[in-house]
Scaffold this active site. Structure first.
Site, short mmCIF file in Angstrom:
data_model
loop_
_atom_site.label_atom_id
_atom_site.label_comp_id
_atom_site.label_asym_id
_atom_site.label_seq_id
_atom_site.Cartn_x
_atom_site.Cartn_y
_atom_site.Cartn_z
N ASN A 15 0.84 -1.20 0.00
CA ASN A 15 0.00 0.00 0.00
C ASN A 15 0.87 1.25 0.00
OD1 ASN A 15 0.48 0.84 2.87
ND2 ASN A 15 -0.41 -1.16 3.24
N LYS A 33 8.05 -17.80 -10.10
CA LYS A 33 7.31 -16.73 -10.76
C LYS A 33 6.16 -17.33 -11.59
CE LYS A 33 7.75 -12.90 -13.95
NZ LYS A 33 8.53 -12.29 -15.02
#
Ligand code: CTP
Length: 403
Positions: free
Chosen positions: A213, A292
């Site tokens: 955030n 990934k």
């Protein structure tokens, strides 16, 4: 910030190559609002000229006790009585040995001896070769200086001008400035241990991606600095932010909410105050891919499932120490609207005595903020100001509530 507005500092330079840092330090003092009177020993004048120091301080430099510019011909009395603090930077091994014995054969050592000891603090910033610093004579002198009431600052470690590596470098100018500013702050939290969380958390999706955030960590770091300035022992559990660690603060870097919770649990038992300023992610991906996640070319998007993170503040606030009053808990609320109502509701929900509300979009990443303090007595606003001033005001409010 004018942290040193109204303060008059006698800046003493003794002989050492670190004199070049004293020039920058002098400038920093002036920028922080102080007036500065430079006094140099003869040895210091071999390393840097009084011309430089006069230009930076805006005042003629003193170096001789026989200086006839003073009407009464007593510069050692006049200069030491005007000072709010005498700072010796650099303090050479030789100069400290002189201070220790109360010798006074030049103006700088003379005015240190003549200073009103109860009113004018003497702060020394040692600077020397690592062997000289480690020598038992120097260490003995440092210990005795402390016992005599002198504030002896630490030293830096690393490459030295002599080509050797070790302890003994003078602190950097910005570190000296922080130490001096801290020195003048009231010690409202002396003897207390303050635990603070700050910054965002990072919840990994795979080894290269995650959710986080916009919290910058600036408010939490400012509180850590203010608590340390107020004399507290401070542990700062920081999410991923690129902020320098405030001087004297013990920092524990973490990534995820679970890491943050573990770090908080490890320190909470020793703390007297817990301030949860971190913007902890409410959810994390239910699983973290070991590798990934690759596109398969079909246009299909990965299906992410989330689980709720533990509420660190609520769990600390529910602990026996917090419930008994031994640990004072402070929560934060970043809201977008209806601040008072949300802050009051959040205070009750988290079970904390004090909740600090702010409007998130008005402060994220900025250097200023406004705070609304909500406790059992009601609400009180700390109006918009830079985060350091607000942090000091918040620390004063917390100290008052601790009694
Ligand atoms: N907090 C925490 N652990 C969490 C979430 C929040 O310790 N998992 C702390 C924050 O550090 C802050 C306070 O709780 O001190 C408020 O957090 P916030 O996320 O604003 O509150 P929420 O409970 O998430 O409420 P809402 O999402 O409804 O605003």
């Amino acid at each position: 910030m004018s942290d040193l507005a109204g303060k008059h500092i006698v800046l003493g330079l003794s002989g050492g190559v670190a004199c070049y840092k004293a020039a920058e330090f002098c400038r920093a003092l002036i920028k922080a609002g102080a007036t500065v009177q430079v006094v140099m020993t003869e040895a210091a004048e071999h390393f840097i000229t009084p011309v430089t120091m006069q230009a930076l301080s805006g005042r003629p430099v003193y170096s001789s006790q026989w200086d006839a510019r003073e009407g009464n011909n007593m510069p050692h009395i006049n200069l030491s009585r005007e000072a709010d603090a005498i700072v010796i930077a650099p303090a050479s091994a030789d100069f400290m040995a002189k201070l220790l014995h109360g010798r006074a054969d030049d103006l700088l050592s003379l005015l240190c001896l003549a200073r009103p000891i109860e009113r004018v603090p003497l702060i020394v910033a040692p600077a020397m070769n690592r062997e000289m610093y480690a020598h038992p004579a120097t260490q003995r002198n440092l210990a005795q200086l402390r016992a005599d009431g002198t504030v002896v600052l630490g030293v830096g470690s690393g490459d030295q001008a002599c080509g050797e590596t070790g302890d003994g470098r003078m602190l950097e100018p910005h570190e000296l400035l922080d130490e001096l500013i801290a020195h003048f702050q009231p010690k409202r939290l002396a003897g207390r241990h303050v635990l603070i969380t700050a910054g965002p958390t990072f919840e990994a999706i795979d080894p290269v991606r995650g959710i986080t955030n916009r919290s910058s960590g600036k408010m939490g770091f400012a509180i850590a600095r203010a608590a340390r300035e107020a004399g507290a022992q401070v542990t700062l559990v920081a999410g991923p932010v690129a902020l320098p660690t405030p001087r004297g603060v013990q920092r524990v870097d973490v990534q995820s909410a679970l890491d943050m919770q573990r770090a908080v649990q490890a320190s909470a038992d020793a703390a007297d105050v817990f301030i949860a300023a971190a913007a902890v992610a409410d959810w994390r991906p239910a699983t973290e891919a070991g590798q990934k996640i690759k596109k398969d070319g079909s246009g299909a998007v990965p299906a992410l499932a989330f689980v709720e993170n533990p509420d660190i503040l609520a769990s600390v606030a529910a602990s026996a120490r917090a419930q008994s009053g031994a640990l004072y808990c402070v929560g934060f609320a970043a809201e977008s609207h209806d601040l008072l109502a949300h802050a009051q509701a959040k205070r009750a929900r988290k079970g904390v005595p004090l909740l600090v509300g702010n409007i998130g979009p008005d402060t994220f990443g900025l250097d200023h903020n406004a705070l609304l303090l909500v406790d059992a007595q009601g609400a009180r606003e700390l109006p918009r100001a830079d985060k350091h001033s607000l942090a000091r005001a918040l620390v004063a409010e917390i100290a008052q509530r601790l009694g």
